[in-house]
Design a protein around this motif. Structure first.
Motif, mmCIF file in Angstrom:
data_model
loop_
_atom_site.group_PDB
_atom_site.id
_atom_site.type_symbol
_atom_site.label_atom_id
_atom_site.label_comp_id
_atom_site.label_asym_id
_atom_site.label_seq_id
_atom_site.Cartn_x
_atom_site.Cartn_y
_atom_site.Cartn_z
ATOM 1 N N ASN A 3 52.806 -105.428 31.480
ATOM 2 C CA ASN A 3 53.605 -104.340 30.927
ATOM 3 C C ASN A 3 54.710 -103.994 31.921
ATOM 4 O O ASN A 3 54.440 -103.561 33.035
ATOM 5 C CB ASN A 3 52.712 -103.130 30.668
ATOM 6 C CG ASN A 3 53.463 -101.990 30.027
ATOM 7 O OD1 ASN A 3 54.689 -101.926 30.047
ATOM 8 N ND2 ASN A 3 52.714 -101.072 29.444
ATOM 9 N N ILE A 6 59.016 -99.539 28.878
ATOM 10 C CA ILE A 6 59.688 -99.412 27.588
ATOM 11 C C ILE A 6 61.071 -100.050 27.591
ATOM 12 O O ILE A 6 61.479 -100.666 26.616
ATOM 13 C CB ILE A 6 59.743 -97.933 27.131
ATOM 14 C CG1 ILE A 6 60.290 -97.815 25.714
ATOM 15 C CG2 ILE A 6 60.574 -97.081 28.075
ATOM 16 C CD1 ILE A 6 59.314 -98.178 24.654
ATOM 17 N N SER A 7 61.801 -99.936 28.678
ATOM 18 C CA SER A 7 63.147 -100.514 28.718
ATOM 19 C C SER A 7 63.100 -102.031 28.671
ATOM 20 O O SER A 7 63.899 -102.661 27.966
ATOM 21 C CB SER A 7 63.907 -100.037 29.954
ATOM 22 O OG SER A 7 64.181 -98.650 29.843
ATOM 23 N N SER A 10 62.248 -102.944 25.162
ATOM 24 C CA SER A 10 63.405 -102.705 24.292
ATOM 25 C C SER A 10 64.469 -103.778 24.490
ATOM 26 O O SER A 10 65.086 -104.236 23.533
ATOM 27 C CB SER A 10 63.989 -101.317 24.550
ATOM 28 O OG SER A 10 63.040 -100.322 24.238
ATOM 29 N N ASP A 26 59.869 -95.132 16.666
ATOM 30 C CA ASP A 26 58.562 -95.358 17.255
ATOM 31 C C ASP A 26 57.660 -96.044 16.237
ATOM 32 O O ASP A 26 57.809 -95.852 15.023
ATOM 33 C CB ASP A 26 57.941 -94.039 17.715
ATOM 34 C CG ASP A 26 58.680 -93.433 18.905
ATOM 35 O OD1 ASP A 26 59.413 -94.174 19.585
ATOM 36 O OD2 ASP A 26 58.517 -92.226 19.147
ATOM 37 N N ASP A 107 63.332 -95.250 32.201
ATOM 38 C CA ASP A 107 62.218 -95.199 31.256
ATOM 39 C C ASP A 107 61.829 -93.745 31.006
ATOM 40 O O ASP A 107 61.850 -92.918 31.907
ATOM 41 C CB ASP A 107 61.013 -95.971 31.796
ATOM 42 C CG ASP A 107 61.078 -97.450 31.444
ATOM 43 O OD1 ASP A 107 62.008 -97.858 30.728
ATOM 44 O OD2 ASP A 107 60.196 -98.205 31.893
#
Length: 159
Positions: A3, A6-7, A10, A26, A107
């Motif tokens: 992981n 999020i960036s 994305s 989301d 993030d």
């Protein structure tokens, strides 16, 4: 794969996207059944615009909607203080790439960051004054309480 935030996720999605436009939403929220129709209608009326956003509300586990957020039209001053655009935001993929994509050091505020950078280059930003996006509220309620309590106790001068 690990992981990477999020960036990074994305940016991976942005690289896979082949359409002219990208929408930010989301995984557990909902669009109104006519959301894409209203986006295409706004695009047809504003073909040079690069960024579109709608109003939103909340949706609980029982399907009841509440807390409507009727957003203002685009304000380059207000957006510096608050990300009132949030969801539903749809923008040209090429503009996001030109702006440098999502930055990992932002993030948790990555949507606001990329919006600010895209807005400087955008030919037009259009507010679709309809509730087209429904945030799930109960899904995160217990986690928000826990995190909120931790933050308050950690940062409050009264604890």
């Amino acid at each position: 794969p690990s992981n990477q935030g999020i960036s990074a996720a994305s940016n991976a999605a942005l690289a896979l996207a082949r359409g002219e436009f990208v929408a930010l939403l989301d995984h557990d929220d909902e669009l109104s059944p006519n959301a894409l129709y209203h986006f295409v209608d706004a695009l047809n009326q504003n073909p040079e615009a690069d960024i579109f956003y709608s109003d939103e509300d909340h949706l609980d586990e029982a399907g009841l909607r509440s807390d409507p957020f009727f957003k203002p039209d685009w304000s380059p001053d207000l957006i510096l203080a608050e990300n009132y655009v949030n969801h539903l935001m749809i923008f040209r993929r090429s503009l996001a790439v030109e702006a440098g994509g999502f930055r990992g050091n932002f993030d948790l505020s990555q949507d606001h960051d990329i919006l600010l950078r895209m807005s400087v280059k955008a030919r037009g930003i259009v507010h679709i004054a309809k509730i087209l996006y429904h945030w799930r509220t109960d899904v995160y309620r217990s986690e928000e309480r826990r995190v909120g309590k931790e933050c308050r106790s950690r940062w409050s001068p009264y604890h």
